[in-house]
Motif scaffolding. Structure first.
Motif, PDB file in Angstrom:
ATOM      1  N   SER A 250      45.539  -4.185  50.555  1.00 50.25           N
ATOM      2  CA  SER A 250      44.191  -3.619  50.656  1.00 50.25           C
ATOM      3  C   SER A 250      43.599  -3.360  49.280  1.00 50.25           C
ATOM      4  CB  SER A 250      44.221  -2.307  51.450  1.00 50.25           C
ATOM      5  OG  SER A 250      44.887  -1.296  50.704  1.00 50.25           O
ATOM      6  N   GLY A 252      41.511  -0.761  48.860  1.00 49.48           N
ATOM      7  CA  GLY A 252      41.513   0.688  48.784  1.00 49.48           C
ATOM      8  C   GLY A 252      42.907   1.272  48.745  1.00 49.48           C
ATOM      9  N   TYR A 254      45.263   4.288  50.286  1.00 50.31           N
ATOM     10  CA  TYR A 254      45.269   5.085  51.514  1.00 50.31           C
ATOM     11  C   TYR A 254      46.526   5.945  51.574  1.00 50.31           C
ATOM     12  CZ  TYR A 254      41.769   1.590  52.643  1.00 50.31           C
ATOM     13  OH  TYR A 254      40.660   0.777  52.607  1.00 50.31           O
ATOM     14  N   PHE A 262      44.474   2.783  59.915  1.00 48.21           N
ATOM     15  CA  PHE A 262      43.642   3.737  59.198  1.00 48.21           C
ATOM     16  C   PHE A 262      42.169   3.345  59.057  1.00 48.21           C
ATOM     17  CE2 PHE A 262      43.604   6.417  55.024  1.00 48.21           C
ATOM     18  CZ  PHE A 262      42.764   7.338  55.634  1.00 48.21           C
ATOM     19  N   TYR A 263      41.899   2.110  58.589  1.00 39.92           N
ATOM     20  CA  TYR A 263      40.541   1.859  58.099  1.00 39.92           C
ATOM     21  C   TYR A 263      40.200   0.371  58.171  1.00 39.92           C
ATOM     22  CZ  TYR A 263      36.534   2.472  54.912  1.00 39.92           C
ATOM     23  OH  TYR A 263      35.278   2.519  54.362  1.00 39.92           O
ATOM     24  N   GLU A 265      38.634  -2.703  56.589  1.00 40.88           N
ATOM     25  CA  GLU A 265      38.307  -3.073  55.217  1.00 40.88           C
ATOM     26  C   GLU A 265      38.016  -4.561  55.182  1.00 40.88           C
ATOM     27  OE1 GLU A 265      40.607  -1.605  51.557  1.00 40.88           O
ATOM     28  OE2 GLU A 265      41.078  -3.755  51.594  1.00 40.88           O
ATOM     29  N   VAL A 272      48.548   2.102  56.553  1.00 40.65           N
ATOM     30  CA  VAL A 272      49.219   2.873  55.508  1.00 40.65           C
ATOM     31  C   VAL A 272      50.641   2.341  55.321  1.00 40.65           C
ATOM     32  CG1 VAL A 272      49.995   5.170  54.806  1.00 40.65           C
ATOM     33  CG2 VAL A 272      47.822   4.902  56.032  1.00 40.65           C
ATOM     34  N   GLY A 280      49.249   9.556  48.454  1.00 44.11           N
ATOM     35  CA  GLY A 280      47.873   9.090  48.364  1.00 44.11           C
ATOM     36  C   GLY A 280      47.618   8.131  47.226  1.00 44.11           C
ATOM     37  N   HIS A 283      48.309   1.416  47.916  1.00 50.71           N
ATOM     38  CA  HIS A 283      47.484   0.478  48.670  1.00 50.71           C
ATOM     39  C   HIS A 283      48.128   0.269  50.032  1.00 50.71           C
ATOM     40  CE1 HIS A 283      44.741  -0.754  45.433  1.00 50.71           C
ATOM     41  NE2 HIS A 283      45.787  -0.510  44.643  1.00 50.71           N
ATOM     42  N   GLY A 284      47.300  -0.090  51.004  1.00 51.15           N
ATOM     43  CA  GLY A 284      47.810  -0.380  52.330  1.00 51.15           C
ATOM     44  C   GLY A 284      47.961  -1.873  52.538  1.00 51.15           C
TER      45      GLY A 284
END
Length: 315
Positions: A250, A252, A254, A262-263, A265, A272, A280, A283-284
């Protein structure tokens, strides 16, 4: 030189073809019977059929340790044995029989990745190069002196399938180049640095199960390493098996619990990843395409209707 070839599947087929196209004389071929094992049905060009098409005598064996085979080898009177993708131990009285011994051809840059499935393991581990090595056989598997070796670069999006096609094209020049050196009288070759050696087992179902504690970059390489026609890497969603056909790291970062859906993209869905995802800073894995338990293939953005929940390594 008079050559007996031990080989199996497409690697053995390519080796035999290179020998038949060369100035060397193939006097006998030894190969395994056809197998129903999942990995042995992949890249399964028949060595036996190619030999028979060219009138070369064929012996079928699981293991090369019987008296009848030994007698046939003596009668064939080879100058050298060439082996590629022979799946069982070759005893010393066989590999030392020819006057020049036995040349083994292996699809890794030895001494690294001796053993089985070297391309897949190398890709998972993020190696920058893979290749093919021709070495003299001795009592330790894939450990003999290196006669010739060639490498190719692993590209950022290469799959195991891509690497197979690139390395299988190296078999002919590596094998024939090595034989030409031996035929010319060379007897001293490069010793392997055994401090750099690694030895890997065959791939199995457990080896393609996604562990969400692994970092996202390793998981992305696992997915690429299990490209078709290999069985795909898999996870579980709501108790059902879900195969991951394509994925990238990813963009982002995460945080949270490994395996959390999670998200959205771009064209993927970020999961995750990493044992320390709670920090935190990770990257995912952005999954882009999946195959469901009932065989449907679809984009991850269509499969995951909503965010939340977890992917797990068990139902």
């Amino acid at each position: 030189m008079r050559v007996v070839m031990f080989g199996y599947q497409t690697w053995g087929h390519r080796t035999l073809k290179a020998l038949l196209d060369s100035e060397h004389d193939v006097v006998m071929v030894v190969t395994h019977p056809q197998s129903e094992h999942a990995y042995e049905k992949i890249w399964s060009d028949s060595v036996a059929e190619l030999a028979e098409e060219h009138g070369v005598p064929v012996v079928i064996r699981n293991r090369p340790d019987d008296d009848e085979l030994f007698q046939r080898l003596k009668e064939a009177d080879p100058d050298i044995i060439v082996a590629n993708n022979w799946r069982t131990w070759i005893p010393p009285h066989i590999y030392t029989l020819p006057r020049h011994g036995t040349l083994n051809v292996h699809d890794s840059l030895l001494p690294k990745y001796a053993g089985f499935s070297p391309l897949i393991w190398a890709l998972i581990n993020g190696e920058s190069e893979v290749g093919v090595t021709a070495h003299m056989m001795d009592e330790v598997l894939d450990a003999g002196d290196i006669v010739r070796q060639e490498a190719i670069t692993v590209g950022p999006t290469d799959t195991a399938t891509d690497l197979f096609h690139k390395t299988v094209d190296l078999i002919a020049p590596v094998t024939i180049g090595a034989l030409d050196l031996i035929a010319a009288g060379q007897t001293e070759f490069a010793k392997q640095d055994r401090t750099q050696a690694s030895f890997f087992h065959k791939r199995a179902e457990e080896d393609i199960r996604i562990n969400w504690d692994w970092p996202a970059d390793v998981l992305a390489r696992l997915v690429r390493a299990q490209s078709a026609p290999y069985p795909a890497a898999f996870t579980f969603h709501r108790g059902k098996r879900l195969e991951v056909l394509s994925a990238v790291v990813s963009e982002g970062v995460y945080g949270g619990t490994p395996g959390r859906i999670f998200y959205r993209e771009g064209e993927g869905v970020a999961i995750v990843a990493g044992a320390d995802a709670r920090t935190g800073r990770n990257h995912g894995l952005a999954i882009t395409r999946v195959r469901t338990e009932d065989g449907r293939e679809l984009p991850a953005t269509e499969y995951f209707k909503s965010m939340g929940g977890y992917l797990t390594d068990r139902p």
